[in-house]
Motif scaffolding. Structure first.
Motif, short mmCIF file in Angstrom:
data_model
loop_
_atom_site.label_atom_id
_atom_site.label_comp_id
_atom_site.label_asym_id
_atom_site.label_seq_id
_atom_site.Cartn_x
_atom_site.Cartn_y
_atom_site.Cartn_z
N THR A 61 38.23 31.10 27.03
CA THR A 61 38.93 31.02 28.31
C THR A 61 37.99 31.22 29.50
N THR A 62 38.39 30.68 30.63
CA THR A 62 37.69 30.95 31.88
C THR A 62 38.73 31.02 32.98
N HIS A 63 38.67 32.08 33.77
CA HIS A 63 39.69 32.35 34.78
C HIS A 63 39.02 33.13 35.91
N HIS A 64 39.33 32.81 37.16
CA HIS A 64 38.53 33.32 38.26
C HIS A 64 39.36 33.62 39.50
N SER A 65 38.71 34.28 40.46
CA SER A 65 39.19 34.35 41.83
C SER A 65 37.97 34.29 42.74
N ILE A 66 38.20 33.88 43.98
CA ILE A 66 37.11 33.71 44.95
C ILE A 66 37.46 34.50 46.20
N LEU A 67 36.51 35.29 46.69
CA LEU A 67 36.79 36.21 47.79
C LEU A 67 35.61 36.26 48.75
N GLU A 68 35.91 36.26 50.04
CA GLU A 68 34.89 36.45 51.08
C GLU A 68 34.82 37.93 51.42
N LYS A 73 32.54 40.42 53.89
CA LYS A 73 31.53 40.60 54.94
C LYS A 73 30.69 39.34 55.14
N GLY A 74 31.36 38.21 55.20
CA GLY A 74 30.69 36.95 55.49
C GLY A 74 30.03 36.28 54.30
N LYS A 75 30.09 36.90 53.13
CA LYS A 75 29.52 36.31 51.92
C LYS A 75 30.64 36.05 50.91
N TRP A 76 30.43 35.03 50.09
CA TRP A 76 31.45 34.62 49.13
C TRP A 76 31.05 35.03 47.72
N TYR A 77 32.08 35.43 46.95
CA TYR A 77 31.86 35.88 45.58
C TYR A 77 32.93 35.29 44.66
N ILE A 78 32.55 35.12 43.39
CA ILE A 78 33.50 34.71 42.38
C ILE A 78 33.62 35.83 41.35
N PHE A 79 34.83 36.19 41.03
CA PHE A 79 35.13 37.15 39.99
C PHE A 79 35.61 36.35 38.77
N TYR A 80 35.08 36.65 37.60
CA TYR A 80 35.37 35.86 36.41
C TYR A 80 35.29 36.75 35.17
N HIS A 81 35.41 36.21 33.99
CA HIS A 81 35.28 37.01 32.78
C HIS A 81 34.53 36.25 31.70
N ASP A 82 34.04 36.99 30.72
CA ASP A 82 33.51 36.42 29.49
C ASP A 82 33.74 37.41 28.36
N THR A 83 33.04 37.26 27.24
CA THR A 83 33.27 38.13 26.08
C THR A 83 32.01 38.88 25.67
N GLU A 84 31.16 39.21 26.63
CA GLU A 84 29.89 39.85 26.32
C GLU A 84 30.07 41.14 25.51
#
Length: 352
Positions: A301-308, A310-321
């Motif tokens: 599976t792959t599932h995410h959210s994207i958030l700004e 302080k002016g920078k963008w990030y992606i939150f996601y998961h894996d099975t490490e």
């Protein structure tokens, strides 16, 4: 959260097990897990009260046998997490909502999302009702960490999985939702659920693919304000993506963010394991497909959210490490970049 299983979405345990066995020793991960003492997936991240709050699925080893409907994703509650910064310590605020506290729920609390309006925090969640049909519910709290109290019934007109709520700059809020295969979206037609319907998709390879759904939310954020509509994804020529186009068509895990006045509908392609983007001029679409912006993670599976932040963008996601098991995942975060042409730069979550 699909083959035929689902993330809180879904996945094929056998292929994932083979993949993790092959990659664990020789792979280098782009980012470390944010939390290691519980398994988490499907992270929906928001800025509330000056902090980053994350609303993930809580993966557990429930002992539920694996099948193509994703029953082994048998999550029972949500833990709410917070961070002062993307590199800061993660605080686990404990259980914010449990399946036993949802009057209409049967089983399987899959990928949630949250929103804030009217001085109230809203937690949106998919769970199977007592007839084993996925619906979307809403719970409220005065604190972003909960605990949340669920409404007595699912949202009228809701179905399937993966709610994602976007509030535009004009104050209007929209919910995007749906997932095929274990997410059951393919079993709905004209507002009716067919328990004996397809386990995968429409089966009509050369016709437009089943689309995600979008609905405007009411002012009280507890119901839909108007009809549920299809999220139309088209190619550069304005033609809808087809069922057979597994590398590009919508599968599950929708998210919406706004950048430079454009609306970015992002989603998982499911059985091909990509995150893809499509851009539009309205939160209701249509959206023109732009391409893949994250290559496959370890796991199905792959599932995410994207958030700004302080002016920078990030992606939150998961894996099975942490577990090397497809149903026991861990959430991560990394930087996301918008290219000069408006597309999203490709992210490689692991190097082999």
């Amino acid at each position: 959260m699909m083959a035929l299983a689902a993330s809180a979405c879904q996945q094929n345990q056998k292929s994932a097990s083979n993949e993790t066995a092959d990659t664990t020793k020789k792979s280098k991960y782009l980012s470390p897990p944010l939390i290691k003492d519980i398994y988490t997936a499907d992270p929906s991240a928001h800025l509330f009260e000056g902090k980053i709050y994350i609303y993930p699925s809580h993966d557990i080893e429930a002992g539920t046998p694996e099948n193509d409907n994703g029953d082994h994703f048998d999550m029972r509650d949500y833990h709410i997490l917070s961070m002062d910064s993307v590199t800061g310590k993660v605080t686990d605020h404990g259980v914010g909502l449990s399946v036993k506290d949802i009057p209409w729920a049967g089983r399987q609390l899959w990928a949630p999302d949250a929103a804030f309006k009217n001085g109230t925090y809203y937690l949106y969640f998919p769970v199977k009702d007592k007839n084993d049909v996925f619906r979307i519910g809403v719970a409220t709290a005065k604190n972003p960490a909960g605990p949340f109290k669920a409404e007595p019934k699912p949202m009228e007109g809701s179905l399937s999985i993966d709610p994602a709520v976007f509030t535009d700059t004009d104050g209007n809020s929209y919910m995007y939702f749906g997932g095929i295969w274990g997410g059951q979206l393919q079993r709905w037609n004209n507002g009716k659920y067919d328990a004996n319907g397809s386990k995968t998709d429409s089966g009509k390879e050369n016709e437009p693919a089943i689309s995600a759904k979008v609905a405007k939310l009411s002012k009280d954020m507890l119901s839909f304000d108007g009809a549920v509509k299809d999220v139309k994804i088209v190619d550069a020529n304005g033609k809808e993506l087809l069922t057979k186009d597994h590398d590009r068509r919508f599968f599950e895990g929708a998210w919406m963010h706004k950048f430079n006045g454009k609306y970015y509908f992002t989603y998982s392609t499911g059985d091909t394991h990509y995150l893809a983007s499509a851009i539009g001029d309205s939160p209701m679409g249509p959206f023109t497909y732009q391409g893949t912006f994250m290559n496959p993670v370890q796991g199905w599976t792959t599932h995410h959210s994207i958030l700004e932040i302080k002016g920078k963008w990030y992606i939150f996601y998961h894996d099975t490490e942490l577990s090397n098991k497809t149903h026991l995942r861990n959430i991560k975060v990394t930087a996301l970049k918008h290219n000069a042409d408006g597309t999203i730069a490709l992210i490689e979550p692991m190097n082999k």
